[in-house]
Design a protein around this motif. Structure first.
Motif, mmCIF file in Angstrom:
data_model
loop_
_atom_site.group_PDB
_atom_site.id
_atom_site.type_symbol
_atom_site.label_atom_id
_atom_site.label_comp_id
_atom_site.label_asym_id
_atom_site.label_seq_id
_atom_site.Cartn_x
_atom_site.Cartn_y
_atom_site.Cartn_z
ATOM 1 N N ILE A 256 0.825 -1.136 -0.047
ATOM 2 C CA ILE A 256 0.066 0.100 0.002
ATOM 3 C C ILE A 256 0.953 1.153 0.028
ATOM 4 O O ILE A 256 2.005 1.334 0.792
ATOM 5 N N PRO A 257 0.813 2.102 -0.958
ATOM 6 C CA PRO A 257 1.778 3.384 -0.970
ATOM 7 C C PRO A 257 1.537 3.915 0.324
ATOM 8 O O PRO A 257 0.492 4.199 1.093
ATOM 9 N N VAL A 258 2.482 4.840 0.884
ATOM 10 C CA VAL A 258 2.548 5.484 2.070
ATOM 11 C C VAL A 258 3.098 6.811 2.101
ATOM 12 O O VAL A 258 4.080 7.139 0.873
ATOM 13 N N LEU A 259 2.844 7.670 2.923
ATOM 14 C CA LEU A 259 3.935 8.876 3.071
ATOM 15 C C LEU A 259 3.831 8.979 4.635
ATOM 16 O O LEU A 259 2.969 8.801 5.536
ATOM 17 N N PHE A 260 5.123 9.296 5.061
ATOM 18 C CA PHE A 260 5.421 9.256 6.506
ATOM 19 C C PHE A 260 6.190 10.515 6.938
ATOM 20 O O PHE A 260 7.281 10.835 6.541
ATOM 21 N N PHE A 261 5.516 11.081 7.834
ATOM 22 C CA PHE A 261 5.786 12.729 8.363
ATOM 23 C C PHE A 261 6.296 12.568 9.560
ATOM 24 O O PHE A 261 5.933 12.030 10.666
ATOM 25 N N PRO A 302 -6.483 9.203 -9.903
ATOM 26 C CA PRO A 302 -7.071 7.905 -9.640
ATOM 27 C C PRO A 302 -6.342 7.052 -8.513
ATOM 28 O O PRO A 302 -5.226 7.518 -8.270
ATOM 29 N N LYS A 303 -6.845 6.008 -8.256
ATOM 30 C CA LYS A 303 -6.097 5.229 -7.264
ATOM 31 C C LYS A 303 -4.843 4.901 -7.525
ATOM 32 O O LYS A 303 -4.704 4.758 -8.743
ATOM 33 N N MET A 304 -3.922 5.096 -6.644
ATOM 34 C CA MET A 304 -2.627 4.829 -6.742
ATOM 35 C C MET A 304 -2.217 3.435 -6.984
ATOM 36 O O MET A 304 -2.721 2.563 -6.583
ATOM 37 N N THR A 305 -1.074 3.233 -7.635
ATOM 38 C CA THR A 305 -0.424 1.967 -8.045
ATOM 39 C C THR A 305 0.914 1.876 -7.017
ATOM 40 O O THR A 305 1.732 2.749 -7.237
ATOM 41 N N PHE A 306 0.933 0.807 -6.411
ATOM 42 C CA PHE A 306 2.093 0.629 -5.501
ATOM 43 C C PHE A 306 3.415 0.400 -6.166
ATOM 44 O O PHE A 306 3.389 -0.267 -7.402
ATOM 45 N N THR A 307 4.540 1.125 -5.856
ATOM 46 C CA THR A 307 5.840 0.702 -6.474
ATOM 47 C C THR A 307 7.022 0.318 -5.318
ATOM 48 O O THR A 307 6.812 1.158 -4.478
#
Length: 310
Positions: A256-261, A302-307
């Motif tokens: 699942i794509p993430v962002l971490f702050f 659109p919904k993101m694609t995980f990389t």
């Protein structure tokens, strides 16, 4: 001046301003969660349960739908791996609220609410930790304050967004991401409906020379588009990695794509000195406004694609 008109204007416009992240509310949340009375919110403690109830109460106030297995709660048992006291199994829970916009996919926003308690569960970096309150104002009352502010923002902005939101306060993160891993192994929302996950862990000690770090930039091809031309009231930089830091790593492992702050380390990390008066609430307010810009940009796509990050 037509005072009746002015009063009506204030009445109508107040909700628009009230939804914005607020340094004063951030401060109140952190002072509550990281007070000495909360005794460090150690997993399995009465105070940890009080912190969970505080979060659930706000989720209910904001009108979120309970999406745990017991109302807002998803209970689980957490094992203390670095045993300092005999009770190695402790009750824990995730706190989960859902904003249903009738969309196909959902954005996950999370932060962990546990900390090190009285220094008796391991992980403290103090020379003599036992019996000392580890308040965890930055780690991670600051992240929970951010979670609550974003929950308020998206429930009170009078806009039906093109994505749903799942707001989660994770338990037992300090014991090895146990809460987020438990949720992902026992999801109350199908994982394939999740677009991406935003994680906030230690966002309260902003250093203007360093800036706020944002990990996970390499976890979806769409992130560069989301970040394009974004400006903020704080300095920020990106990092491609998505598999380290906090609960974001558990979501990354599930593709699942993430962002971490994260505002970075400091001398009080995992020590009793991580206290509320050291938090820069105004900078955290600006960090949350940056997050809102990024989330809103992402909702245009659109919904993101995980990389995977190499």
């Amino acid at each position: 001046m037509n005072y009746r008109f002015f009063a009506l204007f204030l009445l109508l416009s107040t909700p628009l301003f009230a939804q914005e992240p607020s340094a004063s509310r951030i401060t109140r949340h952190i002072e509550k969660l990281a007070s000495d009375q909360m005794k460090g919110r150690g997993t399995g403690s009465r105070e940890n349960a009080k912190a969970a109830a505080y979060i659930a109460r706000h989720f209910r106030k904001y009108g979120l739908k309970p999406l745990g297995e017991d109302g807002f709660y998803q209970p689980f048992m957490a094992k203390v791996r670095r045993v300092v006291v005999p009770d190695s199994l402790r009750k824990a829970a995730n706190v989960i609220g859902f904003l249903d916009n009738g969309a196909e996919h959902t954005i996950v926003i999370g932060a962990h609410y546990d900390h090190l308690g009285l220094g008796d569960q391991g992980s403290s970096l103090d020379a003599n930790p036992r019996g000392q309150i580890h308040n965890g104002a930055d780690d991670n009352a600051s992240g929970v304050a951010g979670l609550l502010e974003l929950a308020q923002y998206y429930t009170k902005n009078s806009v039906k967004e093109p994505y749903n939101f799942l707001f989660m306060a994770f338990g037992a993160e300090e014991l090895g991401l146990l809460g987020s891993r438990h949720f992902l192994n026992h999801p109350t929302l199908p994982l394939d409906r999740m677009n991406f996950m935003v994680c906030m862990d230690m966002i309260g000690r902003y250093n203007p020379e360093r800036g706020i770090g944002i990990g996970g930039y390499g976890t979806a091809d769409a992130w560069p588009t989301v970040f394009k031309d974004v400006t903020a009231g704080v300095k920020f930089f990106t990092d491609r990695a998505g598999n380290g830091g906090s609960d974001n790593a558990a979501f990354y492992a599930k593709k699942i794509p993430v962002l971490f702050f994260h505002t970075g380390g400091h001398p009080d990390y995992h020590k009793p000195g991580d206290d509320p008066e050291k938090i820069d609430a105004k900078a955290e307010e600006e960090i949350l406004k940056l997050e809102i810009k990024l989330i809103n940009n992402a909702m245009k796509l659109p919904k993101m694609t995980f990389t995977a990050v190499q």
